[in-house]
Scaffold this motif. Sequence first.
Motif, PDB file in Angstrom:
ATOM      1  N   GLU A 236       7.223  18.237 -44.995  1.00 21.96           N
ATOM      2  CA  GLU A 236       6.070  18.441 -44.116  1.00 21.96           C
ATOM      3  C   GLU A 236       5.721  17.165 -43.353  1.00 21.96           C
ATOM      4  O   GLU A 236       5.292  17.224 -42.203  1.00 21.96           O
ATOM      5  CB  GLU A 236       4.856  18.913 -44.926  1.00 21.96           C
ATOM      6  N   ASP A 237       5.900  15.999 -43.982  1.00 17.98           N
ATOM      7  CA  ASP A 237       5.618  14.734 -43.307  1.00 17.98           C
ATOM      8  C   ASP A 237       6.496  14.594 -42.066  1.00 17.98           C
ATOM      9  O   ASP A 237       6.017  14.248 -40.987  1.00 17.98           O
ATOM     10  CB  ASP A 237       5.863  13.535 -44.237  1.00 17.98           C
TER      11      ASP A 237
ATOM     12  N   GLU B 133       7.778  14.105 -48.112  1.00 17.99           N
ATOM     13  CA  GLU B 133       7.761  15.567 -48.098  1.00 17.99           C
ATOM     14  C   GLU B 133       8.340  16.019 -46.760  1.00 17.99           C
ATOM     15  O   GLU B 133       8.186  15.341 -45.742  1.00 17.99           O
ATOM     16  CB  GLU B 133       6.328  16.087 -48.241  1.00 17.99           C
TER      17      GLU B 133
ATOM     18  N   HIS C 203       8.065  17.015 -40.452  1.00 21.26           N
ATOM     19  CA  HIS C 203       7.761  18.082 -39.491  1.00 21.26           C
ATOM     20  C   HIS C 203       6.483  17.790 -38.711  1.00 21.26           C
ATOM     21  O   HIS C 203       6.437  17.990 -37.493  1.00 21.26           O
ATOM     22  CB  HIS C 203       7.660  19.437 -40.198  1.00 21.26           C
ATOM     23  N   ARG C 204       5.466  17.309 -39.390  1.00 20.09           N
ATOM     24  CA  ARG C 204       4.208  16.971 -38.708  1.00 20.09           C
ATOM     25  C   ARG C 204       4.427  15.832 -37.724  1.00 20.09           C
ATOM     26  O   ARG C 204       3.915  15.850 -36.611  1.00 20.09           O
ATOM     27  CB  ARG C 204       3.126  16.609 -39.719  1.00 20.09           C
TER      28      ARG C 204
END
Length: 96
Positions: A59-60, A57, A62-63
């Motif tokens: 998000e993975d 994802e 970005h985190r």
Amino acid sequence: MPRDVARKLKQAFSAAQDEAQRKAAVVALLRHSLDLGHRRLSLKRLEAAVSCGAALEAEDLHRCADLALRISDPRIHARLALLSRQLDGGRRLSAL
């Protein structure tokens, strides 16, 4: 407790019967490290996920980037940039 979770996730990776299980396990390990705020370990696990071809994802990434950029080490930043290019070039991010 978190070590028990990590141990079980590592065992799931080792016991994976096929590529799909291996990819799911490596992504689960990555997300576990991200949830715990591990800076260097999250980057290492992101590298493992990318190298085995797991779909991630956005998000993975970005985190992981948020955590890795808190480290004042240009080598870490270079590794992150390389991973970002690899993911973008291979279009392996599933939620862009």
